[in-house]
Design an enzyme around this catalytic site. Structure first.
Site, PDB file in Angstrom:
ATOM      1  N   ASP A 454       0.838  -1.204   0.000  1.00 55.29           N
ATOM      2  CA  ASP A 454       0.000   0.000   0.000  1.00 55.29           C
ATOM      3  C   ASP A 454       0.874   1.255   0.000  1.00 55.29           C
ATOM      4  O   ASP A 454       2.082   1.203   0.282  1.00 55.29           O
ATOM      5  CB  ASP A 454      -0.890  -0.044   1.254  1.00 55.29           C
ATOM      6  CG  ASP A 454      -2.171   0.765   1.119  1.00 55.29           C
ATOM      7  OD1 ASP A 454      -2.298   1.552   0.165  1.00 55.29           O
ATOM      8  OD2 ASP A 454      -3.048   0.614   1.995  1.00 55.29           O
ATOM      9  N   ASP A 520     -10.788   1.945  -3.192  1.00 56.23           N
ATOM     10  CA  ASP A 520     -11.348   1.706  -1.858  1.00 56.23           C
ATOM     11  C   ASP A 520     -12.870   1.719  -1.910  1.00 56.23           C
ATOM     12  O   ASP A 520     -13.531   1.331  -0.945  1.00 56.23           O
ATOM     13  CB  ASP A 520     -10.879   2.791  -0.881  1.00 56.23           C
ATOM     14  CG  ASP A 520      -9.504   2.478  -0.324  1.00 56.23           C
ATOM     15  OD1 ASP A 520      -9.054   1.332  -0.471  1.00 56.23           O
ATOM     16  OD2 ASP A 520      -8.881   3.386   0.251  1.00 56.23           O
TER      17      ASP A 520
HETATM   18  C1  DGJ Z   1      -5.827   1.878   1.987  1.00 56.36           C
HETATM   19  C2  DGJ Z   1      -6.237   0.669   1.215  1.00 56.36           C
HETATM   20  O1  DGJ Z   1      -6.737   1.024  -0.025  1.00 56.36           O
HETATM   21  C3  DGJ Z   1      -7.244  -0.111   2.026  1.00 56.36           C
HETATM   22  O2  DGJ Z   1      -7.695  -1.230   1.315  1.00 56.36           O
HETATM   23  C4  DGJ Z   1      -6.606  -0.535   3.326  1.00 56.36           C
HETATM   24  O3  DGJ Z   1      -5.552  -1.432   3.059  1.00 56.36           O
HETATM   25  C5  DGJ Z   1      -6.094   0.689   4.068  1.00 56.36           C
HETATM   26  N1  DGJ Z   1      -5.251   1.499   3.244  1.00 56.36           N
HETATM   27  C6  DGJ Z   1      -5.346   0.275   5.313  1.00 56.36           C
HETATM   28  O4  DGJ Z   1      -4.772   1.334   5.945  1.00 56.36           O
END
Ligand code: DGJ
Length: 704
Positions: A454, A520
């Site tokens: 991430d 997300d």
């Molecule tokens: C952003 C990601 O897109 C989410 O799926 C998740 O992993 C969060 N970060 C966790 O902090």
């Protein structure tokens, strides 16, 4: 397919692909230019010389040089007023780059390098053109070297420029968006002037994606010229539509205002810029890009991506061994193959304010480490995966207290946090060595099959004392290098690229990651528009899609489980809901749908995509995947009666003569399915919102 000299023409070459030709040559005079003569459908060999003619001289005026828009790498210098692809400042503030042709070097039959030199200031420029025998994508990049004794400052070094032949309207397709609404498709007409798509964030970004398709085309017909940049840091792509009727696209890493200093003896290589000419509309262009991704980009294209479960939407930061194992048991019962523990497992990370950078299991939550959890996951028959965010640090962490100098920063400037975090400088050797050390250790210790990598904030105050603005290049290269090395040490490891959702999706990151967390936003209706835009360039195997809870945590929208599944099943299926709260009925339906997905997975992940009809998410729409004998169609109807759905759905890309059998045993000819269509039950006028279905057809032996 080779890059060959054009017979009868000096210093003129043709890059030949299965269906296209790209003809270019050196025009020497008082000012050397490497000019694109032609880019389009394949020509008979004897005709290659015919297209290598000069730009009509009548275009020239006292204010315009005819070749201004057709150069492979227009420099800032001489008689040029378009957007430069190369801008350099020599000692004494001299700006005008003046290149002379030095030599052409053939690197095997498929790759050509044209070497140009600034004879006064020692800048050496290599233009590379490469083709493959199984794709019409042409790869280009630029290498510069400073052969002088003084530094040269580069203000722009693009990978290359492409000229698109005159169109009536210069239609285009591209994507734009933001967090939770990535890859929103835009189609329109490029206006006269300069249209720039860019990211200044240090990543590919949610706001734009580094590609453009140009052509007065529809989804199913017309020529399309695409340009895409294989890069995951800041970038810029400018389309210049000039009043004289021509259009050029230049694309490269970095954004305006950066200066890269090239010390004496220094060199710089750009990422690849990819050009693709196709016929058959935007749909055919997408299919050609997907084939290129499978053939030349993705590290494991032949694999089927597993159905994963990710705990983020279920638990947030509230991660515990028992809680994760309870979810894992439910996930395994559904047929999930890979269980991924998301944020919150390490350091003191119980919310987003602390702990990033301290990559050991949280001693309160996992006093014995993660071994028991992941052994439990494997005993349930699933592979183990883990979320990491290697490029980031919370100021409230042991890492930051020990190494405050590792973050991007300028002396005397603030260090602005976002999501309470700062960016670690992956251009630094010590930072990369640190990241590689703990990543390697984690993967080895826990037998991880998967990392979700991430990256949750944009760059700010992006200083690097040792390298200045080269940071914007070297950070991205550093990320690539660490990913490459972890994979090399753990050949079974697969990586998902995530940046707060889909902020890092491009052909650069996809060389070392297997899929992208698309957004997300898991609201099925929003996802349809996001997935449509994503599908323009990237294949379904790289498009990570989860089924989550209803009402959706972001939108609050309630959508039936089946519709949520059918949207996610059009990519690489995952589940991200709180399975502890799903009813027995929902779990049973989910089990059935996971099994149905696995049965069609090769077709979806490796098949040819046809975006059949409608505006995904806002009207009745359908997508089709075809692989060999098998055809899978997902049809959606989000809103009853908002818009009258089509009476029939016409399929595409079938063999007109062959018979296709549906799951009820009904046989129809490909021609009938394509030209007449079939009735889709969920498109009937009466019924609830959010109806959907998956249709499976099999080409059968008999012919009429
Ligand atoms: C952003 C990601 O897109 C989410 O799926 C998740 O992993 C969060 N970060 C966790 O902090």
């Amino acid at each position: 397919m080779p890059v060959i000299p054009v017979p009868g023409r000096d210093h003129t070459w043709a890059a030949l692909t299965p269906a296209t030709a790209y003809v270019f040559g050196v025009e020497s005079g008082d000012d050397t230019r490497v000019v694109q003569h032609y880019w389009g459908p394949r020509l008979p060999g004897a005709a290659l010389g015919e297209v290598a003619d000069a730009v009509p001289a009548w275009i020239a005026t006292g204010f315009l040089d005819p070749a201004d828009a057709a150069e492979l790498l227009p420099v800032d210098g001489g008689r040029r007023w378009g957007v430069p692809s190369l801008q350099a400042v020599y000692p004494g503030g001299v700006r005008s780059v003046e290149l002379a042709f030095d030599r052409a070097v053939q690197h095997g039959p498929d790759e050509l390098e044209l070497v140009l030199r600034d004879q006064v200031y020692g800048l050496c420029v290599g233009l590379r053109v490469r083709v493959h025998d199984d794709t019409d994508v042409i790869e280009r990049w630029t290498e510069v070297a400073n052969d002088s004794g003084e530094p040269v400052h580069l203000q722009r070094l693009d990978s290359g420029a492409w000229a698109v032949p005159e169109q009536a309207g210069f239609g285009y397709a591209g994507v734009a968006g933001g967090w939770a609404r990535e890859t929103q498709l835009h189609r329109g007409e490029l206006p006269p002037g300069e249209t720039t798509f860019t990211s200044r964030t240090g990543t590919t970004s949610h706001k734009a994606n580094p590609w453009i398709m140009i052509g007065d085309a529809s989804e199913t017909g017309g020529e399309v010229w695409s340009v895409a940049l294989a890069w995951s840091g800041s970038w810029r792509l400018t389309a210049q539509r000039r009043p004289e009727g021509d259009l050029a696209v230049t694309a490269g890493f970095g954004h305006e205002g950066l200066t890269w200093s090239l010390a004496p003896g220094g060199s710089l290589r750009t990422p690849s810029v990819l050009g693709l000419h196709t016929t058959g509309g935007y749909g055919a262009a997408s299919r050609a890009w997907h084939a290129y991704a499978r053939g030349h980009v993705l590290p494991t294209p032949a694999e089927e991506r597993p159905v994963l479960y990710n705990s983020w939407e279920a638990t947030g930061f509230d991660v515990s061994e028992d809680g994760q194992l309870a979810l894992a048991r439910r996930a395994a019962e559904l047929g999930v193959e890979l269980f991924v523990v998301d944020d919150g497992w390490f350091g003191t990370r119980t919310d987003d304010t602390r702990g990033l950078g301290d990559w050991w299991p949280n001693p309160d939550r996992f006093p014995q480490g993660l071994g028991k959890l992941f052994d439990g996951v494997r005993e349930l028959g699933m592979q183990a995966g883990l979320w990491v965010e290697p490029e980031m640090v919370n100021p409230d962490s042991d890492l930051y207290r020990e190494h405050p100098g590792w973050t991007l920063h300028y002396p005397g400037r603030r260090r602005d946090t976002m999501r309470h975090q700062l960016v670690l400088n992956f251009a630094r050797d010590d930072v990369r060595a640190w990241a590689l050390g703990w990543l390697d250790g984690l993967v080895a210790e826990y037998g991880l099959a998967y990392l979700k990598w991430d990256m949750n904030r944009s760059f700010s105050q992006a200083g690097w004392a040792e390298g200045g603005d080269l940071l914007w290049i070297e950070h991205t290269r550093g990320v690539y290098a660490v990913m490459d090395e972890v994979r090399a040490r753990h050949p079974g490891l697969r990586i998902e690229s995530c940046s707060g959702g889909g902020g890092r999706a491009d052909f650069g990151i996809l060389r070392r990651t297997d899929q992208v967390w698309t957004s997300d936003n898991t609201d099925a209706r929003h996802r349809q528009t996001i997935q449509e835009g994503f599908s323009y360039l990237y294949p379904a195997s790289a498009m990570s899609c989860w089924v989550t809870d209803s009402p959706n945590p972001i939108s609050g929208r309630e959508v039936p489980l089946r519709y949520r599944f059918h949207v996610a099943m059009a990519g690489t299926l995952g589940i991200g809901g709180d399975l502890a709260r799903w009813s027995e009925q929902e779990l049973a339906e989910a089990r059935e749908l996971v099994a149905a997905y696995k049965a069609v997975r090769p077709v979806v992940q490796h098949g040819e995509l046809h975006r059949l009809t409608g505006s995904p998410g806002t009207s009745a729409s359908a997508v089709q995947y075809t692989l060999g004998e098998r055809v899978v169609v997902f049809a959606y109807n989000p809103y009853t009666l908002d818009e009258r759905p089509p009476r029939r759905l016409r399929l595409a890309g079938l063999d007109p003569e062959a018979l296709y059998e549906d799951e009820a045993g009904v046989r129809r000819h490909g021609a009938a399915l394509m030209h007449h269509g079939l009735v889709v039950p969920s498109w009937s006028l009466s019924g609830t919102d959010y109806r959907s279905e998956m249709l499976v057809l099999q080409r059968v032996e008999g012919r009429s």
